[in-house]
Scaffold this active site. Structure first.
Site, PDB file in Angstrom:
ATOM      1  N   CYS A  94      37.416  67.328  51.546  1.00 18.34           N
ATOM      2  CA  CYS A  94      37.168  68.298  50.680  1.00 18.34           C
ATOM      3  C   CYS A  94      36.277  68.948  50.917  1.00 18.34           C
ATOM      4  O   CYS A  94      36.365  70.176  49.709  1.00 18.34           O
ATOM      5  CB  CYS A  94      36.596  67.400  49.331  1.00 18.34           C
ATOM      6  SG  CYS A  94      38.283  66.655  48.814  1.00 18.34           S
ATOM      7  N   HIS A 371      42.266  70.884  42.349  1.00 25.24           N
ATOM      8  CA  HIS A 371      40.862  70.792  43.548  1.00 25.24           C
ATOM      9  C   HIS A 371      42.321  71.326  44.792  1.00 25.24           C
ATOM     10  O   HIS A 371      42.587  69.515  45.766  1.00 25.24           O
ATOM     11  CB  HIS A 371      40.580  69.567  43.313  1.00 25.24           C
ATOM     12  CG  HIS A 371      39.868  69.211  44.505  1.00 25.24           C
ATOM     13  ND1 HIS A 371      39.531  70.692  45.818  1.00 25.24           N
ATOM     14  CD2 HIS A 371      39.172  67.784  45.106  1.00 25.24           C
ATOM     15  CE1 HIS A 371      38.849  69.471  46.525  1.00 25.24           C
ATOM     16  NE2 HIS A 371      38.520  67.617  46.076  1.00 25.24           N
ATOM     17  N   CYS A 401      31.084  66.856  47.941  1.00 25.65           N
ATOM     18  CA  CYS A 401      31.548  66.017  48.745  1.00 25.65           C
ATOM     19  C   CYS A 401      32.701  65.407  49.230  1.00 25.65           C
ATOM     20  O   CYS A 401      33.343  66.763  49.000  1.00 25.65           O
ATOM     21  CB  CYS A 401      30.552  64.639  48.035  1.00 25.65           C
ATOM     22  SG  CYS A 401      32.254  64.286  46.553  1.00 25.65           S
TER      23      CYS A 401
END
Length: 416
Positions: A94, A371, A401
């Protein structure tokens, strides 16, 4: 010490397109084209000479199928950029989009480049999560015996349990994210860094604004949702008879926890969307030589690892590291962009760093907006810079994160 001489010329992104099944407003568009339109638009808007761009670094998590074969290079070719422009695609899960920007900044800071693109892309409709077939740990049984890496939602519920974040707190955070995103869209807060995505066949607009937000979301509607990750936690570790569950494996790693309280729902987790973003960075010499004005600069960045089972607890330490490198304090940061992978994550960072919630994700986050894994970090740089300009503030910190127990943070400064 702070990074020297790395400037942000501009940021550009596509809208984030809600994915339902295999479909989104952008699912008919190859991800190379989605990123290519972003790259082409960025170069056109900044009016830099394309042949002067030294390299492009692109984040992408699922590098298979349509996103395989070095999507960064192929997107640059799709965009019609010079064939002399190379590109590399990277995966820090990510954190990939922000890592791409940080690597581009490092090349400039050490004098190896003067003009760089950093960005990211993810077509989650065309290339599903975990399409690379590696699972959480690359299917390495020996590693699995040391660290049981589980779906992130289970880790998010573990964090909520350990930090005693109630279901009501998680729901309230998600509702606030939706409300802030709606307010930002209604006042065109995202317009400066947003481009319309065009259908190459017809010339028509496929999407010109984020379509994931659900402004009708309320505490009542979220309260009606069931836990999203309890079923996954109850799955056996392997196919052997009587195998323990994933949850049991996690609790073995955390004997102080008797039970994971499954408090996250689909409404308190980040949205699955398609999207791409890019940031153009340059050196001070390039600015002066071309009589350009930068919008901002990269002040510092930091990255590191943490426990891979709880997975998403490393951001507070990495934020502190980035602040120390910048010779700044929490009080110096005007805006924080903390990726809303799950509601417990920004709540954790707020709690551990004693942040003022009024400075965190002021235009909503991934719970409301989605996302697109490899692109999110690059998107957040543009979101933060745009908002610094609106508020006439100085510093913003972006942090995410990442799977496998990783975290990243970057501090930027507004210059205009």
């Amino acid at each position: 010490m702070p990074l020297k001489g790395v400037f942000i010329l501009d940021c550009l992104r596509t809208p984030r397109a809600r994915v339902k099944g295999d479909s989104s407003a952008l699912s008919g568009l190859h991800p190379q084209e989605m990123l290519g339109q972003t790259l082409k638009g960025l170069v056109k808007r900044t009016k830099v000479e394309p042949q002067e761009i030294n390299d492009a670094i692109i984040g992408c998590v699922s590098e298979v199928g349509d996103q395989g074969a070095n999507i960064g290079r192929n997107a640059a070719l799709t965009a019609g950029l010079p064939i002399s422009l190379g590109a590399v695609t990277l995966n820090r899960c990510c954190a990939s989009g922000l890592q791409a920007i940080n690597f581009a900044a490092a090349e400039i800071a050490c004098g190896m480049a003067e003009l760089m693109i950093g960005g990211g892309v993810e077509s989650m409709s065309r290339v599903k999560m975990a399409s690379d077939g590696g699972g959480m740990d690359g299917n390495n049984v020996l590693l699995r015996e040391k660290y049981l890496q589980v779906p992130q939602g289970i880790s998010a519920d573990l964090i909520a349990t350990m930090e005693n974040f109630s279901r009501e707190e998680l729901d309230a955070f998600a509702v606030a994210s939706q409300q802030k995103a709606q307010a930002a869209q209604s006042t065109e807060k995202f317009a400066k860094s947003l481009i319309a995505v065009i259908d190459p066949a017809t010339g028509g607009v496929l999407l010109d604004r984020d379509n994931f937000p659900r402004p009708e979301t309320s505490l009542a509607t979220l309260a009606a949702l069931g836990p999203a990750f309890a079923t996954a936690a109850a799955m056996p570790l392997d196919s052997s008879a009587g195998a323990p569950t994933l949850e049991a494996g996690v609790l073995k790693h955390f004997p102080e926890v008797s039970k994971i309280e499954h408090r996250h729902t689909a409404g308190t987790a980040s949205g699955i969307v398609d999207g791409a973003a890019a940031v153009l960075l340059c050196s001070e010499n390039y600015l002066k030589r071309n009589n350009l004005k930068a919008r901002g600069r990269i002040v510092s960045y930091a990255v590191g690892g943490c426990d891979p089972v709880s997975m998403m607890v490393g951001q507070p330490d990495i934020v502190r590291k980035a602040l120390k490198l910048a010779d700044l304090s929490i009080a110096d940061i005007d805006l924080f962009e903390i990726n809303e992978a799950f509601a417990a994550i920004p709540l954790l960072v707020i709690k551990k760093l004693s942040l003022d919630p009024a400075r965190v994700n002021v235009n909503g986050g991934a719970i409301a907006l989605g996302h697109p894994l490899g692109a999110t970090g690059a998107i957040l740089v543009g979101t933060a810079l745009d908002e610094l300009e609106v508020r006439q503030k100085r510093y913003a910190l972006i942090t995410l994160c990442a799977a496998g127990g990783q975290a990243i943070a970057t501090i930027i400064e507004r210059l205009e």
